[in-house]
Design a protein around this motif. Sequence first.
Motif, mmCIF file in Angstrom:
data_model
loop_
_atom_site.group_PDB
_atom_site.id
_atom_site.type_symbol
_atom_site.label_atom_id
_atom_site.label_comp_id
_atom_site.label_asym_id
_atom_site.label_seq_id
_atom_site.Cartn_x
_atom_site.Cartn_y
_atom_site.Cartn_z
ATOM 1 N N ILE A 26 32.811 42.346 28.152
ATOM 2 C CA ILE A 26 33.942 43.272 28.248
ATOM 3 C C ILE A 26 34.576 43.444 26.872
ATOM 4 O O ILE A 26 35.038 42.466 26.276
ATOM 5 N N SER A 27 34.604 44.662 26.405
ATOM 6 C CA SER A 27 35.226 44.900 25.103
ATOM 7 C C SER A 27 36.746 44.900 25.248
ATOM 8 O O SER A 27 37.282 45.205 26.306
ATOM 9 N N SER A 128 39.464 49.838 35.827
ATOM 10 C CA SER A 128 39.343 49.121 37.104
ATOM 11 C C SER A 128 37.969 48.452 37.216
ATOM 12 O O SER A 128 37.851 47.353 37.754
ATOM 13 N N THR A 129 36.931 49.070 36.688
ATOM 14 C CA THR A 129 35.591 48.469 36.701
ATOM 15 C C THR A 129 35.561 47.221 35.834
ATOM 16 O O THR A 129 34.989 46.197 36.226
ATOM 17 N N ASP A 135 37.221 39.666 36.835
ATOM 18 C CA ASP A 135 37.485 38.795 37.978
ATOM 19 C C ASP A 135 36.218 38.074 38.434
ATOM 20 O O ASP A 135 36.253 36.887 38.751
ATOM 21 N N SER A 136 35.098 38.779 38.450
ATOM 22 C CA SER A 136 33.851 38.146 38.894
ATOM 23 C C SER A 136 33.386 37.064 37.920
ATOM 24 O O SER A 136 32.713 36.116 38.327
#
Length: 163
Positions: A26-27, A128-129, A135-136
């Motif tokens: 995630i950037s 949101s993605t 979270d995962s």
Amino acid sequence: MQVMFGASALSLFNNSKLLKVLQSKISGIDAIDARYVHLLDTTQALTEDQIKIVGSLLSYGTAYSHSVIAADPAVDITLERVVTPRPGTISPWSSKATDIIHNCGLTSVKRVERAIQFKISLTTALSSTQLLQLDSLLHDRMTQAMMADTAGAAILFKTAQPK
């Protein structure tokens, strides 16, 4: 529900390891920090003496030192995520900790549960993605739940009447 903040949940090594994994997926993630949060379900508010006893029982591990500090609050964003046991379950940690607290004479504590509060410093807001992906990476959806803050963890102590 009463909330008591505890020790660091990650060692420096594990913190840097998790940060590298998150940054590779995630950037915009700048830093991460984690600490234990103890959630107490009580029949009445605890007195100062009772809080001291519970505090001494829940003091373990490396002391927490908040390392996620926004360098420029106008640019950096701090996101909070709280990992709890799944609602409707009682974790093994909770069973043992509650027994210990009861053995110390604190019968007004019905149950204590442990969660992990993550503070994530971001340079840009997450979509949101990306939030779902974060979270995962932070929790196991089979045994844990993700909350936006500690107030949402009150659901752990809700009980329903059988139908």
